[in-house]
Write a protein that holds these residues in place. Structure first.
Motif, PDB file in Angstrom:
ATOM      1  N   UNK A   1     -19.114 -12.279   0.518  1.00  0.00           N
ATOM      2  CA  UNK A   1     -18.422 -11.745  -0.652  1.00  0.00           C
ATOM      3  C   UNK A   1     -18.093 -10.275  -0.447  1.00  0.00           C
ATOM      4  N   UNK A   2     -19.040  -9.584   0.142  1.00  0.00           N
ATOM      5  CA  UNK A   2     -18.783  -8.171   0.422  1.00  0.00           C
ATOM      6  C   UNK A   2     -17.638  -8.000   1.398  1.00  0.00           C
ATOM      7  N   UNK A   3     -17.583  -8.905   2.366  1.00  0.00           N
ATOM      8  CA  UNK A   3     -16.492  -8.824   3.331  1.00  0.00           C
ATOM      9  C   UNK A   3     -15.151  -9.089   2.649  1.00  0.00           C
ATOM     10  N   UNK A   4     -15.146 -10.099   1.744  1.00  0.00           N
ATOM     11  CA  UNK A   4     -13.913 -10.364   0.993  1.00  0.00           C
ATOM     12  C   UNK A   4     -13.522  -9.164   0.131  1.00  0.00           C
ATOM     13  N   UNK A   5     -14.550  -8.591  -0.539  1.00  0.00           N
ATOM     14  CA  UNK A   5     -14.276  -7.435  -1.387  1.00  0.00           C
ATOM     15  C   UNK A   5     -13.752  -6.265  -0.553  1.00  0.00           C
ATOM     16  N   UNK A   6     -14.383  -6.040   0.590  1.00  0.00           N
ATOM     17  CA  UNK A   6     -13.923  -4.954   1.452  1.00  0.00           C
ATOM     18  C   UNK A   6     -12.503  -5.215   1.950  1.00  0.00           C
ATOM     19  N   UNK A   7     -12.236  -6.496   2.269  1.00  0.00           N
ATOM     20  CA  UNK A   7     -10.886  -6.829   2.722  1.00  0.00           C
ATOM     21  C   UNK A   7      -9.878  -6.624   1.597  1.00  0.00           C
ATOM     22  N   UNK A   8     -10.236  -7.034   0.348  1.00  0.00           N
ATOM     23  CA  UNK A   8      -9.325  -6.838  -0.786  1.00  0.00           C
ATOM     24  C   UNK A   8      -9.096  -5.358  -1.050  1.00  0.00           C
ATOM     25  N   UNK A   9     -10.182  -4.586  -0.968  1.00  0.00           N
ATOM     26  CA  UNK A   9     -10.022  -3.141  -1.167  1.00  0.00           C
ATOM     27  C   UNK A   9      -9.145  -2.532  -0.094  1.00  0.00           C
ATOM     28  N   UNK A  10      -9.335  -3.008   1.140  1.00  0.00           N
ATOM     29  CA  UNK A  10      -8.510  -2.493   2.229  1.00  0.00           C
ATOM     30  C   UNK A  10      -7.043  -2.862   2.027  1.00  0.00           C
ATOM     31  N   UNK A  11      -6.804  -4.111   1.587  1.00  0.00           N
ATOM     32  CA  UNK A  11      -5.430  -4.527   1.346  1.00  0.00           C
ATOM     33  C   UNK A  11      -4.806  -3.738   0.204  1.00  0.00           C
ATOM     34  N   UNK A  12      -5.600  -3.471  -0.873  1.00  0.00           N
ATOM     35  CA  UNK A  12      -5.093  -2.667  -1.981  1.00  0.00           C
ATOM     36  C   UNK A  12      -4.778  -1.251  -1.525  1.00  0.00           C
ATOM     37  N   UNK A  13      -5.640  -0.716  -0.684  1.00  0.00           N
ATOM     38  CA  UNK A  13      -5.394   0.629  -0.169  1.00  0.00           C
ATOM     39  C   UNK A  13      -4.155   0.660   0.709  1.00  0.00           C
TER      40      UNK A  13
ATOM     41  N   UNK B   1       3.218   2.070  -0.728  1.00  0.00           N
ATOM     42  CA  UNK B   1       4.038   2.528  -1.860  1.00  0.00           C
ATOM     43  C   UNK B   1       4.215   4.041  -1.826  1.00  0.00           C
ATOM     44  N   UNK B   2       3.128   4.744  -1.495  1.00  0.00           N
ATOM     45  CA  UNK B   2       3.212   6.196  -1.405  1.00  0.00           C
ATOM     46  C   UNK B   2       4.158   6.626  -0.292  1.00  0.00           C
ATOM     47  N   UNK B   3       4.094   5.890   0.829  1.00  0.00           N
ATOM     48  CA  UNK B   3       4.989   6.203   1.939  1.00  0.00           C
ATOM     49  C   UNK B   3       6.449   5.995   1.534  1.00  0.00           C
ATOM     50  N   UNK B   4       6.700   4.916   0.774  1.00  0.00           N
ATOM     51  CA  UNK B   4       8.063   4.671   0.297  1.00  0.00           C
ATOM     52  C   UNK B   4       8.517   5.784  -0.647  1.00  0.00           C
ATOM     53  N   UNK B   5       7.600   6.232  -1.528  1.00  0.00           N
ATOM     54  CA  UNK B   5       7.951   7.320  -2.436  1.00  0.00           C
ATOM     55  C   UNK B   5       8.278   8.589  -1.665  1.00  0.00           C
ATOM     56  N   UNK B   6       7.471   8.881  -0.681  1.00  0.00           N
ATOM     57  CA  UNK B   6       7.704  10.086   0.112  1.00  0.00           C
ATOM     58  C   UNK B   6       8.999   9.984   0.915  1.00  0.00           C
ATOM     59  N   UNK B   7       9.281   8.754   1.423  1.00  0.00           N
ATOM     60  CA  UNK B   7      10.546   8.596   2.148  1.00  0.00           C
ATOM     61  C   UNK B   7      11.731   8.831   1.216  1.00  0.00           C
ATOM     62  N   UNK B   8      11.638   8.335  -0.069  1.00  0.00           N
ATOM     63  CA  UNK B   8      12.701   8.585  -1.033  1.00  0.00           C
ATOM     64  C   UNK B   8      12.837  10.059  -1.342  1.00  0.00           C
TER      65      UNK B   8
END
Length: 554
Positions: free
Chosen positions: A476-488, A494-501
């Motif tokens: 479960x921790x691995x799944x949570x860490x993976x989800x957090x990593x994917x969210x990050x 998204x931040x990179x896209x904003x900065x590119x704009x």
């Protein structure tokens, strides 16, 4: 005093020059054979002409079920015996020869390898320099046609009979790219090949006989165990040996590797590339963690340490818990009043965990150096019960030990007023086995390890050790860490896209400013021209007025 070789740098030893010394050690040349009487005759003829004293040499030919049975030819060393081994397999034949051997040194020799005149002497001069060496000669592969046994016995130089010959390309490459195996990161034990290798007999007794469960790769696996027993591996170019024809590996390397790798991966942890699976268990783990207690092990402390070890990022790990387990699980006693209840709880909690074993003694302190129920484990961490490593702690410690080549990494955990320093110890099995061989009477093994491999002190807090139980992250921790990593990752994307704009907008704005600057420069140029023209008009008008005034006065 026994010479102390640092790592595998045998260059610190000074063996005697061939022909200029008086040997004293006996050598047993073990020749396993199955059929091939014609080649065996050449091998024995080559042994009959060795420069090493005949009274210090015995030759043991092991007939591994040949039909018709092998015989000893006329041209052979005086101390030659024929031993029968009906159980098929070269490992069984080697072990039969090993049991019959009485020498101080065992020299493996294949039944299709002819030794040059001074080959045995070239080997043995090293064994007189230190009692923990493995020496391999320079194999060369010679094609047919073969000479006669008489020609082999009478030739002053076997090169006249067998050259041109091909070198053992793999061994030559291994030796050359590791500075003669002295490079600390080389897997020197790979040099142990059965064709022409000699081993100190006492070292063989420590490592144990050939593994008869292996289909292929027995030589390499034994070389690995010899390394864990403290061996130093020496390539000897003066010990020339001529292999009669190609080897099976030279003919079919790919299918042989396929079969060999399937078995040696379980037994040779040093071959990390064969253990690419992220979670499975192996017969011989890479790291053994010994959870040690003062007195009877406590359930809560042991569980905290064991669970943290098993939850780490090093899957190739096993745990040993020493203790008086004979007192656990006594029937007919009220469990809550059982003075050995914690022992019973520990056994019950890990009874079906395959990575945890229980011993009555601490591995490496009783029996042979480095001995363990897990086999020849290359690294052992001695961890006080109750201390817990972080998820990446063991991986970082192993990297520290392997990168530095250290035989011992001591980790300072705490300082206690009564117990003094509380320390975890990461021990390299080969280093402590070597230390047990070279240490003087009464000398601490740690001092001998320092001389031969080096030692290092590390801070426990820096490497993530805590004196508390941890909650293993688990799946479960691995799944949570993976989800957090994917969210990050999504956030950063998204931040990179904003900065590119924003960069695009800045570029457009900069373009507008550049265009405005160009237009401004043009306007300034026009104004300058108009101003210059105006100045000329004014100057011309003033000049005309002056001229008219002068004219009127006249």
């Amino acid at each position: 005093m026994i010479a102390r070789v640092v790592g595998n740098d045998y260059r610190s030893l000074t063996p005697p020059e061939p022909g200029a010394w008086t040997p004293s050690l006996r050598v047993s040349v073990v020749v396993p054979a199955y059929g091939g009487q014609d080649k065996l005759d050449l091998v024995l003829a080559g042994l009959a002409g060795q420069t090493y004293p005949e009274d210090l040499t015995e030759v043991i030919v092991v007939d591994n079920g040949s039909d018709p049975p092998l015989r000893l030819p006329e041209l052979r060393p005086a101390g030659t015996r024929l031993v029968a081994c009906p159980v098929p397999g070269r490992a069984h034949a080697r072990n039969a020869g090993l049991r019959a051997a009485t020498g101080d040194v065992v020299h493996w020799l294949d039944s299709d390898v002819v030794l040059d005149r001074q080959a045995v002497e070239a080997h043995m001069r090293w064994h007189h320099a230190a009692p923990y060496l493995v020496v391999t000669g320079r194999l060369r592969f010679t094609p047919a046609p073969l000479p006669t046994a008489r020609e082999v016995a009478e030739a002053p130089d076997l090169a006249e009979l067998f050259e041109p010959a091909e070198p053992h390309a793999w061994l030559v490459d291994l030796i050359e790219r590791t500075s003669g195996l002295t490079d600390g990161r080389s897997r020197a034990f790979s040099l142990h090949v059965g064709g022409a290798t000699s081993v100190n007999a006492a070292l063989l007794a420590e490592a144990g006989p050939m593994d008869t469960d292996l289909v292929l790769g027995q030589d390499t696996e034994m070389g690995y165990r010899l390394a864990q027993a403290g061996a130093v591996f020496v390539p000897e170019p003066l010990a020339r040996a001529f292999h009669l024809g190609p080897t099976m590996r030279m003919r079919d390397k790919a299918p042989i590797d396929r079969v060999s790798h399937a078995f040696v991966a379980d037994r040779i942890p040093a071959y990390r590339w064969l253990r690419s699976h992220p979670a499975r268990q192996w017969k011989v783990p890479y790291l053994e963690v010994v959870v040690e207690s003062d007195g009877d092990p406590g359930y809560d402390e042991v569980r905290a340490s064991v669970d943290a070890v098993l939850a780490g990022t090093v899957p190739d790990v096993a745990v040993t818990v020493p203790g008086p387990w004979e007192h656990a699980g006594v029937e007919g006693r009220a469990p809550l009043r059982d003075p050995h209840l914690d022992l019973t709880l520990i056994l019950g909690h890990y009874a079906h965990e395959g990575r945890v074993r229980f011993t009555s003694s601490t591995p490496g302190q009783a029996g042979r150096p480095g001995e363990s129920s897990w086999g020849a484990v290359p690294y052992r961490l001695r961890l006080p019960a109750g201390w817990t490593p972080g998820e990446d702690t063991l991986a970082r410690l192993l990297d520290l030990a392997t990168d530095g080549g250290y035989g011992l990494v001591s980790v300072l955990l705490a300082e206690d007023a009564e117990r003094g320093l509380i320390v975890a110890r990461l021990e390299r099995t080969a280093a402590f086995a070597r230390a047990a061989i070279v240490a003087a009477d009464g000398e601490p093994l740690d001092d001998a390890v320092q001389d031969t491999f080096g030692t290092f002190w590390a801070d426990g807090e820096t490497y993530g050790f805590l004196r508390e139980a941890r909650t293993p992250a688990g799946r479960r921790g691995a799944y949570r860490a993976r989800a957090e990593a994917q969210a990050e990752i999504a956030r950063l994307t998204k931040e990179a896209e904003r900065l590119r704009g924003q960069v695009t907008r800045w570029r457009e704005e900069a373009g507008r400013w550049r265009r405005s600057a160009v237009e401004l420069r043009r306007e300034v140029g026009t104004l300058r021209k108009e101003l210059a023209a105006a100045r000329k008009v004014v100057q011309y008008g003033l000049l005309s007025s002056v001229k008219r005034a002068i004219t009127r006065r006249r």
